[in-house]
Design an enzyme around this catalytic site. Sequence first.
Site, PDB file in Angstrom:
ATOM      1  N   HIS A  98      45.639 -67.953 -89.326  1.00  0.00           N
ATOM      2  CA  HIS A  98      46.885 -67.204 -89.237  1.00  0.00           C
ATOM      3  C   HIS A  98      46.838 -65.945 -90.093  1.00  0.00           C
ATOM      4  O   HIS A  98      47.404 -64.915 -89.720  1.00  0.00           O
ATOM      5  CB  HIS A  98      48.048 -68.098 -89.678  1.00  0.00           C
ATOM      6  CG  HIS A  98      49.393 -67.502 -89.437  1.00  0.00           C
ATOM      7  ND1 HIS A  98      49.976 -67.439 -88.189  1.00  0.00           N
ATOM      8  CD2 HIS A  98      50.291 -66.931 -90.282  1.00  0.00           C
ATOM      9  CE1 HIS A  98      51.162 -66.864 -88.278  1.00  0.00           C
ATOM     10  NE2 HIS A  98      51.371 -66.540 -89.538  1.00  0.00           N
ATOM     11  N   HIS A 157      55.802 -67.206 -83.626  1.00  0.00           N
ATOM     12  CA  HIS A 157      56.287 -68.300 -84.471  1.00  0.00           C
ATOM     13  C   HIS A 157      56.250 -69.573 -83.636  1.00  0.00           C
ATOM     14  O   HIS A 157      57.250 -70.267 -83.469  1.00  0.00           O
ATOM     15  CB  HIS A 157      57.693 -67.997 -84.995  1.00  0.00           C
ATOM     16  CG  HIS A 157      57.771 -68.045 -86.487  1.00  0.00           C
ATOM     17  ND1 HIS A 157      58.820 -68.587 -87.188  1.00  0.00           N
ATOM     18  CD2 HIS A 157      56.890 -67.636 -87.441  1.00  0.00           C
ATOM     19  CE1 HIS A 157      58.606 -68.489 -88.488  1.00  0.00           C
ATOM     20  NE2 HIS A 157      57.431 -67.910 -88.661  1.00  0.00           N
TER      21      HIS A 157
END
EC number: 6.3.5.3
Length: 782
Positions: free
Chosen positions: A48, A94
Amino acid sequence: MTATSPFSPQEIAAEGIKPEEYAEIVRRLGRHPNKAELGMFGVMWSEHCCYKNSRPLLKQFPTTGPRILVGPGENAGVVDLGEGLQLAFKIESHNHPSAVEPFQGAATGVGGILRDIFTMGARPIALLNSLRFGSLEDPKTQRLFSGVVAGISHYGNCVGVPTVGGEVYFDPAYSGNPLVNVMALGLMETPEIVKSGAAGIGNPVLYVGSTTGRDGMGGASFASAELSDESIDDRPAVQVGDPFLEKSLIEACLEAFKTGAVVAAQDMGAAGITCSTSEMAAKGGVGIELDLDKIPVRETRMVPYEYLLSESQERMLFVAHQGREQELIDIFHRWGLQAVVAGTVIAEPIVRIFFQGAIAAEIPADALAENTPLYERELLAEPPEYARLAWEWSSEALPTGTTAGIEIQGNLHSWQDILLTLLNTPTIASKNWVYRQYDHQVQNNTVFLPGGADAAVVRLRPLEGQGSRGAGEQGGVNSLSGVAATVDCNPRYVYLDPYEGAKAVVAEAARNLSCVGAEPLAVTDNLNFGSPEKPIGYWQLSEACRGLAEGCRELATPVTGGNVSLYNETFDTQGNPQPIYPTPVVGMVGLIADLTKICGQGWQGVGDVIYLLGASITTLGASEYLATIHNTVAGRPPRVDFDLERRVQKVCREGIHAGSVRSAHDCAEGGLAVALAESCLAGNLGAEIHLEVSPTQLQRLDEVLFGEGGARILVSVVSTQQATWESYLQEHLGQNWQKLGIVGNTDTDLAVLTTDNQTLIRVSIEEMNDRYQNAIARRLAL
């Protein structure tokens, strides 16, 4: 600092660190890390944060161009719109947080992307979202879908930024692992673009915004792992947002930036304090010392590990000019926000963290933010079996049709019934159930309501402070100009052929902008894929990146940055991992020089002449028709002809600018028949269409009506300009256009006939409208 004892393999794995990565950490530090340092490496070396599997592939993307002011590497990309205006834009995901806590996961996704925009010195002016869910008949999907939409609307509505468009897809491939991608746009309001590299030895480091708690602990590592049935236990990794506090933070930050007292700024997003300190230090080639005892907290007895990994929302880190820190602190206090001097810029390129008077962590900044692991994986020598088998499919496997319809498993389905079925499919149907929950007109600059055009259009009004920019006074800004934006991806195309499918994503995004009259400028991308550690997953990622890069080069739309979200997988009932469809979402922005020269997708006037721009070559492979009507996902997606794409899009844009084209709509999912229906519904006017059908095509009328292909735009032109328009088409498109028919009245049907007047489809606007407008609400039983 004394070396600590080695951690157990389980403790190391819990931080998302592989054994060989831990060995590298020990080698770099010359010692074992402590718990806080282990956590810092865990989040910063996660996919990430450091893109360790995707970074080599991203280097293919074109990133420069005449309008590119800021490319990849900063909080957001920035493009020059001319007239002293500059646009910041970015897309972020998200996904995993939204899977376990849909409301807060989606809400904080909105908050995070807005911070990326105003951290650059831009005022947010618009939001778009690209959403993917499982089958809407599934109760779990209904819960996730409702929660995500509620979260997006809550945060966007409260913070006062309009959600102006987007897309929503439903497919079992996303069951349990929804995709929530949010794109934000902002207009630069500060004299200079604010960068994130720390500078100035001895300059103070300010912590501003909200307080720090334990919410969002390990969110970056969580976002870099596969979801499982136990992921619901990871709810503490989901952040909790406060949109009203963010609204104050926007105003305070923009006011602070205008003072000239801010050297650099960084949002505290993924990995919180760890990420902001290490990235600011590494980008500036300096170090940062930070004292955790100065950090405002909302919980007691927090330890360094928790401070450093917390992802509490609405927080920022500033580097200020020495001696001007109080000026900034006063601004934030006036807005009711926290602001403290928590550290200092140092010459030694190290992130040094203090807690209770002692060093709690000490790591070279580039070890966390720049010199991170990189995996160049071996690409499959040939396409995987699933793709090769899918490519063997041809339309010959389907029953042939007649003008009456097609017989499927002993039942005759008329073309009209098939059209209504497709209009009732949640992926194609109106998303009004979603849009009506968003405030899409706050700020009073939204030109088209969501669903009214192929791309969102926002008016560019002069903002405070723009008079100080090179263009002179605000009066010099062309208030007739606008920006268009779209988010696009057909994941079924990419699944069946990642390279061709990804090229098609870029082409469709540019086509959608062209349909409103906008000149495509630049791209931000969100790569949503499964595990790159599995050969098929890496092949999909690699081939899609190759296709995106080619598409962006061909259409002169450089990539200014984006987001990578991997490990998007769920487990079936047997415990086997199932990856999502590879979903490279492209967010593209375009410039509109004159807002009086734009158009939507609905018919405008009775008697207007309808044309199809582009080639008539289509395919049923990878189509919505094949998946929905025949329950088959197979074939090759349409191949992209970039030369024709450029010509068709240019003709459409120039036709709009000249005032000839009154409506324009991309032929996408569902093919020509669905595009015709959508233009009828958007304009509340019928149409009579006559299709030239060859004897061969009579057996494959489904391909004529519902086949899909790129470089196809449906336009309507006022009848008095028909001769001039057709001459123009002949000159610029040659044979690549067709006259289809004329626009009817409000009480007329959509009638699709052959040139010898055999009726293929005749359906009323009322009946189409019922299927199209209520498809989602019906499934939610609302």
